[in-house]
Design a protein around this motif. Structure first.
Motif, mmCIF file in Angstrom:
data_model
loop_
_atom_site.group_PDB
_atom_site.id
_atom_site.type_symbol
_atom_site.label_atom_id
_atom_site.label_comp_id
_atom_site.label_asym_id
_atom_site.label_seq_id
_atom_site.Cartn_x
_atom_site.Cartn_y
_atom_site.Cartn_z
ATOM 1 N N ILE A 35 0.897 -1.091 0.042
ATOM 2 C CA ILE A 35 0.144 0.248 0.105
ATOM 3 C C ILE A 35 0.935 1.198 -0.148
ATOM 4 O O ILE A 35 1.640 1.418 0.967
ATOM 5 C CB ILE A 35 -0.984 -0.059 1.230
ATOM 6 C CG1 ILE A 35 -1.784 -1.340 1.162
ATOM 7 C CG2 ILE A 35 -1.867 1.327 1.233
ATOM 8 C CD1 ILE A 35 -2.089 -1.661 2.481
ATOM 9 N N SER A 36 0.678 2.189 -0.852
ATOM 10 C CA SER A 36 1.638 3.177 -1.145
ATOM 11 C C SER A 36 1.046 4.358 -2.019
ATOM 12 O O SER A 36 0.151 3.975 -2.853
ATOM 13 C CB SER A 36 2.909 2.767 -1.834
ATOM 14 O OG SER A 36 3.748 3.907 -1.847
ATOM 15 N N HIS A 37 1.293 5.659 -1.725
ATOM 16 C CA HIS A 37 0.742 6.709 -2.639
ATOM 17 C C HIS A 37 2.074 6.977 -3.509
ATOM 18 O O HIS A 37 2.066 7.946 -4.312
ATOM 19 C CB HIS A 37 0.587 7.794 -1.672
ATOM 20 C CG HIS A 37 -0.550 7.626 -0.988
ATOM 21 N ND1 HIS A 37 -0.584 7.068 0.259
ATOM 22 C CD2 HIS A 37 -1.893 8.060 -1.306
ATOM 23 C CE1 HIS A 37 -1.901 7.083 0.714
ATOM 24 N NE2 HIS A 37 -2.745 7.574 -0.203
ATOM 25 N N LYS A 38 3.106 6.368 -3.405
ATOM 26 C CA LYS A 38 4.497 6.726 -3.969
ATOM 27 C C LYS A 38 4.479 5.850 -5.377
ATOM 28 O O LYS A 38 4.604 4.764 -5.256
ATOM 29 C CB LYS A 38 5.575 6.433 -3.107
ATOM 30 C CG LYS A 38 5.876 7.412 -2.205
ATOM 31 C CD LYS A 38 6.988 6.960 -1.226
ATOM 32 C CE LYS A 38 7.257 7.852 -0.089
ATOM 33 N NZ LYS A 38 8.474 7.538 0.764
ATOM 34 N N LEU A 39 3.940 6.328 -6.397
ATOM 35 C CA LEU A 39 3.494 5.782 -7.810
ATOM 36 C C LEU A 39 4.680 5.234 -8.454
ATOM 37 O O LEU A 39 4.509 4.228 -9.029
ATOM 38 C CB LEU A 39 2.797 6.530 -8.550
ATOM 39 C CG LEU A 39 1.324 7.052 -8.020
ATOM 40 C CD1 LEU A 39 0.549 8.116 -8.970
ATOM 41 C CD2 LEU A 39 0.648 6.108 -7.703
ATOM 42 N N GLN A 40 5.948 5.738 -8.151
ATOM 43 C CA GLN A 40 7.194 5.169 -8.846
ATOM 44 C C GLN A 40 7.551 3.804 -8.281
ATOM 45 O O GLN A 40 8.050 2.964 -8.811
ATOM 46 C CB GLN A 40 8.387 6.181 -8.945
ATOM 47 C CG GLN A 40 9.579 5.714 -9.430
ATOM 48 C CD GLN A 40 9.190 5.424 -11.157
ATOM 49 O OE1 GLN A 40 8.550 6.270 -12.006
ATOM 50 N NE2 GLN A 40 9.696 4.239 -11.650
#
Length: 185
Positions: A144-149
């Motif tokens: 789960i992450s908002h860091k798309l890279q």
């Protein structure tokens, strides 16, 4: 997913077990025997050594198939840190200890919530090496992450959510970070 909270609608099954049939004891057993958790902030036991942070999980589940803790700590790059306490570890080492602890019960599913939020770029790369190896060994990982890279660098499939609802799914290799961000809007 691991029945930490009650769900408000729909049905959830895990290994053909309907969550509606689980009471609090059977929910705890399901988590302990199937899931490992790595949180955004490690939630390590500060008064326990690295070894003992893993051992307490094994003591709780009393499973004869638990992995060897020494081998587990070595596998996440903590070879010389068995007797170190969390305050003696770097952010990356703490996160790798959290992963070792999450793997101490030999789970088949690892849930990770924003695991790189406190890591340096070098620590992120070390974490990703560990996660790729675990995936190759057959452990399913919910990252789960908002860091798309990071999603592009690590994941084979992405589920995009907005306001608690699934709005899209994609293969990150087929998308740009911009196109995934647009799916989130």
């Amino acid at each position: 997913l691991a029945k930490l909270d009650d769900y408000s609608s729909g049905k959830i099954f895990f290994n053909e077990i309907n969550y509606i049939d689980l009471n609090s004891d059977s929910s705890a057993s399901l988590r302990l025997n199937n899931f490992g958790f790595v949180y955004q902030f490690h939630h390590l036991l500060e008064d326990f050594s690295a070894f003992d942070n893993c051992k307490i999980v094994q003591d709780l589940n009393n499973n004869k198939n638990n992995p060897n803790i020494d081998e587990l700590l070595i596998s996440v790059g903590l070879k010389d840190k068995f007797q170190s306490y969390p305050y003696q570890l770097s952010g990356g080492e703490k996160q790798r200890l959290a992963i070792a602890r999450a793997l101490s019960n030999n789970p088949n599913f690892l849930i990770m919530d924003e695991p790189t939020s406190v890591l340096t770029p070098q620590e992120v790369e070390e974490l990703f090496k560990t996660l790729r190896r675990l995936s190759d060994e057959g452990i399913s990982i919910l990252y789960i992450s908002h860091k798309l890279q990071e999603i592009k660098d690590l994941c084979h499939k992405a589920t995009i959510m907005r306001n608690g609802k699934v709005v899209s799914e994609c293969n990150p290799d087929d998308e740009t970070t911009r196109s995934m961000a647009e799916m989130m809007m």
